[in-house]
Design a protein around this motif. Structure first.
Motif, PDB file in Angstrom:
ATOM      1  N   HIS A 100      23.954  -5.877  -8.811  1.00 58.77           N
ATOM      2  CA  HIS A 100      24.072  -5.902 -10.262  1.00 58.77           C
ATOM      3  C   HIS A 100      24.494  -4.541 -10.807  1.00 58.77           C
ATOM      4  O   HIS A 100      24.138  -3.507 -10.249  1.00 58.77           O
ATOM      5  N   SER A 101      25.235  -4.575 -11.915  1.00 55.05           N
ATOM      6  CA  SER A 101      25.439  -3.348 -12.701  1.00 55.05           C
ATOM      7  C   SER A 101      24.878  -3.641 -14.074  1.00 55.05           C
ATOM      8  O   SER A 101      25.287  -4.608 -14.714  1.00 55.05           O
ATOM      9  N   GLY A 102      23.911  -2.811 -14.506  1.00 56.99           N
ATOM     10  CA  GLY A 102      23.188  -3.168 -15.730  1.00 56.99           C
ATOM     11  C   GLY A 102      22.578  -4.544 -15.532  1.00 56.99           C
ATOM     12  O   GLY A 102      21.935  -4.812 -14.521  1.00 56.99           O
TER      13      GLY A 102
ATOM     14  N   VAL B 138      20.817   3.100  -8.119  1.00 55.04           N
ATOM     15  CA  VAL B 138      21.611   4.142  -7.479  1.00 55.04           C
ATOM     16  C   VAL B 138      21.739   5.246  -8.524  1.00 55.04           C
ATOM     17  O   VAL B 138      22.187   4.982  -9.641  1.00 55.04           O
ATOM     18  N   ARG B 139      21.338   6.463  -8.199  1.00 51.11           N
ATOM     19  CA  ARG B 139      21.164   7.495  -9.229  1.00 51.11           C
ATOM     20  C   ARG B 139      22.387   7.642 -10.140  1.00 51.11           C
ATOM     21  O   ARG B 139      23.478   7.925  -9.663  1.00 51.11           O
TER      22      ARG B 139
ATOM     23  N   LEU C 168      18.662   9.160  -3.243  1.00 48.02           N
ATOM     24  CA  LEU C 168      19.713   8.433  -3.960  1.00 48.02           C
ATOM     25  C   LEU C 168      19.146   7.312  -4.827  1.00 48.02           C
ATOM     26  O   LEU C 168      19.654   7.035  -5.908  1.00 48.02           O
ATOM     27  N   LEU C 169      18.097   6.661  -4.320  1.00 50.76           N
ATOM     28  CA  LEU C 169      17.626   5.426  -4.961  1.00 50.76           C
ATOM     29  C   LEU C 169      16.358   5.679  -5.776  1.00 50.76           C
ATOM     30  O   LEU C 169      15.379   6.238  -5.268  1.00 50.76           O
TER      31      LEU C 169
ATOM     32  N   ASN D  62      25.427  11.110   2.397  1.00 48.05           N
ATOM     33  CA  ASN D  62      24.145  10.422   2.537  1.00 48.05           C
ATOM     34  C   ASN D  62      24.377   9.010   3.066  1.00 48.05           C
ATOM     35  O   ASN D  62      25.404   8.391   2.801  1.00 48.05           O
TER      36      ASN D  62
ATOM     37  N   VAL E  90      23.950  -3.530  -3.320  1.00 46.76           N
ATOM     38  CA  VAL E  90      24.054  -3.472  -4.786  1.00 46.76           C
ATOM     39  C   VAL E  90      24.604  -4.804  -5.251  1.00 46.76           C
ATOM     40  O   VAL E  90      25.686  -5.218  -4.817  1.00 46.76           O
TER      41      VAL E  90
ATOM     42  N   VAL F  17      23.849   1.239 -14.798  1.00 48.80           N
ATOM     43  CA  VAL F  17      23.219   1.481 -13.494  1.00 48.80           C
ATOM     44  C   VAL F  17      23.628   0.416 -12.481  1.00 48.80           C
ATOM     45  O   VAL F  17      23.629  -0.769 -12.783  1.00 48.80           O
ATOM     46  N   ALA F  18      23.975   0.880 -11.265  1.00 48.78           N
ATOM     47  CA  ALA F  18      24.183  -0.042 -10.140  1.00 48.78           C
ATOM     48  C   ALA F  18      22.829  -0.243  -9.467  1.00 48.78           C
ATOM     49  O   ALA F  18      22.173   0.727  -9.079  1.00 48.78           O
ATOM     50  N   TRP F  19      22.406  -1.512  -9.361  1.00 50.33           N
ATOM     51  CA  TRP F  19      21.066  -1.812  -8.854  1.00 50.33           C
ATOM     52  C   TRP F  19      21.110  -2.340  -7.432  1.00 50.33           C
ATOM     53  O   TRP F  19      21.826  -3.278  -7.129  1.00 50.33           O
TER      54      TRP F  19
ATOM     55  N   VAL G 223      26.566   7.460  -9.218  1.00 44.88           N
ATOM     56  CA  VAL G 223      27.238   6.201  -9.541  1.00 44.88           C
ATOM     57  C   VAL G 223      26.893   5.790 -10.972  1.00 44.88           C
ATOM     58  O   VAL G 223      25.716   5.720 -11.337  1.00 44.88           O
TER      59      VAL G 223
ATOM     60  N   GLU H   9      16.941   6.810   3.899  1.00 39.92           N
ATOM     61  CA  GLU H   9      18.116   7.585   3.527  1.00 39.92           C
ATOM     62  C   GLU H   9      18.104   8.858   4.358  1.00 39.92           C
ATOM     63  O   GLU H   9      17.043   9.448   4.580  1.00 39.92           O
TER      64      GLU H   9
ATOM     65  N   LEU I 141      16.028  -0.968  -7.197  1.00 36.23           N
ATOM     66  CA  LEU I 141      16.231   0.475  -7.121  1.00 36.23           C
ATOM     67  C   LEU I 141      17.573   0.842  -7.738  1.00 36.23           C
ATOM     68  O   LEU I 141      18.602   0.229  -7.426  1.00 36.23           O
TER      69      LEU I 141
END
Lengths: 483, 483
Positions: free
Chosen positions: B100-102, A112-113, A74-75, B143, B98, A95-97, A145, B160, A110
């Motif tokens: 951050h987004s971007g 989230v794909r 996933l990551l 997952n 998670v 991207v969610a980080w 995501v 994971e 990382l």
């Protein structure tokens, strides 16, 4: 709010207030639940069962193609995600980080794909040595995501969704091209048409709209009766862009090192939303029999005196209908009329009513969800008639959806008609110059109409002009506002 | 490194260097690929196919129990995760967040699910109103991420992993208790024994070792031939802890509001690792026929003159073996001996050799992977014999694994024997006082032996003392170093 209130009918009309109608259907038919996180929704058992039917159908086709399922992490470490320049540009904004585990900051953040090219190809590099290792055909079913900031629409645009992503590797460009197209036609179009009764427009995406990192993308564009187009699914010819970024090479039959040719292709839970929008009506969900979790509901007409006899008959009928998922609705607390509405809301394709008078006459009443048509059926003909009606319903839904799509398309070469059609929530089919700047202008001046795709079989265009810029047209292209 | 080198045999011995042996098997049999992120591994097609077989087997049982599959979001808002006090304490140290987004920091950080109680029960609250809505029986395949800092071991402990998590809700405690036990015995033990040929120890976890947030946990503890125990799978009686934290109530038949009773239960890809460790040998993987992606491999003995005839015979034999997954290894580039080793490494349960001399004699040679036993089989008996041998192999693997487990258990009441047994990589079965402080001391003084579980059927203990503290023993309990 009691269960009874929850399952009462849809109060909005599809033609009046599509958005409210759609929102009610997905909740009242128990397909979706909202959560506290915007854009992250629950697939309730009823919609997840539909997804399982799609998985089963597609797995069978993929197995026949030699594609094997696997599962990749996933990551994705940032350093992998950024290896292919166009790819990273396309995906990083959403991207969610993951940055912390517990209270500890990670050394490298990382992702989230948002799609799995980069994490998969890092492995592919290790697995591919010789031309004998090709083609490599791998698929995975997983969650994805993408932290988009557009308004989420259940199924159609959500921050988390489920999909399959296939990632194939070939020795030559021509094998890649052939397979990229094969996926679209023999896997995706087949699934949409035969399982979900949805027609679509197949073609090539413009340079601007192609997948980030691909040489080209091909797609099925569907029509959603809110009056918008929607990209149903895509297959991307990646060329050697990723094989060069990830050093995926093989030794060919002449002992020479070559970069491999790759494609990637995805089909998601979005299609469930398209199916709901295309087929359903003011009474609720309409499901094609091939994908319906329950194909037939038997509703007994219960009276105190004849109750046990009626229920016994229902059991007999259920036994006749082997091979189908059949429910007998023997709930005491509801009247038949309520049950009819309830199962219509849930979109069960075929209803069988069994009452004491029917039993006397050795008959039942069958009712088709899509048309409301009712027929009396002799007991001995139950299985045969159910078989036929379910096949009919499946066909009728596709025919109706094809008509809907056809009616949504306006073919024009005039710019004023082009703009009018977009305003009227149509898909425009028009000549186009293929210029990206013109594409941008069209989008701007129509309030958002994008190129959808360009059909594979282009007839020779003689003296056709692009309606926007009046330059010579190179292709016929579909345009529309899109999700 | 060429393909050929990759697939050569295992160079470590299971009895000498288990860890190296295990690492080689999972890579050389193409089950796992490592990635740049520690603890996040690729399930290659060969191991993912095993997981699909497990899913299919368990889905059938769950469907029979009335459990429906669904899918809940991956990302859990912090405020939900912390609603149940014990639960949050148990899980937050290993949560991947998670943030951050971007480039944008999120207003509230989101946990990548370490387990889904909290996100699921927020929905359950909305769905359950009346006793008529119960029981609610829902499962999801998904997952899971737990950012542990212990040394990762492929399949057994990874950051994971894939699992199913079931979450059932009942009106009464007794229904909850019955179902919690039913899951362990009729779903998990059945899957382990009948599909994977693994025996286990069923019982109740200690207070210290139970699931964070549960009233009690029951488990199957397995033996891993590295000399450690491993918790195979668990079923948790959650009581009303979560229903009170999440306000999951129903109106009972007397119109009174009641808090619901819940359980949760999980079975993960960890079990694939246990299966590999239990059955495999110095030649490579050994797979039970019921879960093997390929049950039978046909290896033709090819000579220039008789090649086409031999291959034709192989096709005929494959056709006789309908219902099995059969591969004919017709690769030109390898000799039969190499192919034998290759398929032994891959753990295919039954090999059929077909050479020109066999064809003359109207016979084949069948060879059992688990014992190496070879038998000549008349052509007319191929299907019947294959049926029998595959059933035999499945049974033999379970019998051998039961013996292995039995030999790993030392029953003792003496503290010195207890310590010696743990040192000798055994599981200890001993009386115990059930005191948590004593449990901690045992762990400390044995270099890490934990309570595994306490069998359900406890015989009356007369004058038994806890070997550690010499206080009166309350139960018989399994102890061991564990993953």
């Amino acid at each position: 709010m009691s269960k009874k209130e929850l399952t009462q009918g849809i109060t909005a009309k599809k033609s009046d207030d599509f958005s409210e109608w759609y929102t009610q259907i997905i909740q009242k038919a128990e397909l979706i639940e909202y959560t506290d996180v915007s854009g992250c929704l629950v697939f309730r058992p009823y919609s997840y069962q539909i997804w399982e039917k799609i998985q089963e159908f597609m797995n069978t086709i993929m197995k026949g193609m030699g594609v094997r399922n696997a599962y990749f992490p996933l990551l994705i470490p940032e350093k992998l995600l950024i290896k292919e320049a166009d790819h990273v540009e396309g995906f990083t904004p959403e991207v969610a980080w993951v940055t912390h585990s517990g209270d500890t900051e990670l050394k490298e953040k990382l992702a989230v794909r948002p799609t799995s090219e980069t994490i998969m190809y890092e492995s592919y590099k290790k697995w591919i040595r010789s031309h004998r290792d090709l083609p490599l055909l791998i698929n995975q079913w997983c969650n994805i995501v993408r932290w988009e900031f557009k308004n989420p629409v259940p199924f159609l645009r959500t921050r988390e969704f489920l999909w399959q992503e296939g990632h194939n590797v070939f020795a030559t460009k021509s094998e890649m091209d052939t397979n990229t197209r094969l996926i679209l036609e023999s896997l995706y179009e087949k699934t949409q048409r035969e399982l979900l009764a949805i027609p679509g427009l197949l073609g090539i995406k413009s340079e601007k709209e192609k997948f980030a990192g691909a040489d080209y993308s091909i797609s099925i564009e569907n029509y959603f009766p809110s009056g918008r187009a929607i990209q149903g699914c895509t297959s991307h010819g990646l060329g050697q862009n990723f094989s060069k970024a990830f050093d995926i090479t093989y030794i060919d039959e002449n002992e020479k090192k070559q970069f491999a040719w790759q494609n990637s292709w995805g089909f998601s839970t979005r299609t469930i939303g398209i199916m709901i929008g295309v087929h359903s009506d003011d009474k609720g969900l309409v499901l094609p029999p091939n994908v319906a979790p329950t194909q037939i509901v038997i509703v007994p007409i219960l009276f105190e005196k004849t109750k046990s006899e009626t229920l016994k008959k229902c059991d007999e009928i259920k036994k006749m209908l082997k091979g189908y998922d059949v429910i007998i609705d023997d709930r005491d607390e509801y009247k038949p009329g309520y049950k009819f509405n309830d199962w219509e809301l849930k979109g069960v394709p075929l209803r069988i009513e069994v009452g004491p008078k029917d039993i006397e006459k050795k008959q039942v009443v069958m009712s088709k969800r899509n048309t409301g048509e009712k027929v009396f059926v002799k007991e001995k003909d139950i299985k045969k008639t159910a078989d036929k009606l379910l096949v009919d319903i499946q066909k009728e839904l596709l025919v109706a959806a094809e008509k809907q799509l056809k009616n949504a398309i306006v073919k024009t070469e005039s710019w004023s008609d082009f703009k009018k059609a977009i305003k009227n929530k149509k898909i425009v089919f028009s000549p186009w110059c293929e210029d990206s700047e013109c594409e941008e202008l069209i989008k701007h001046e129509t309030g958002g109409a994008k190129t959808l795709n360009m059909p594979f079989d282009q007839k020779t265009l003689k003296n056709k002009k692009c309606p926007k810029c009046s330059k010579e047209a190179k292709v016929m292209c579909y345009f529309g506002k899109s999700y």
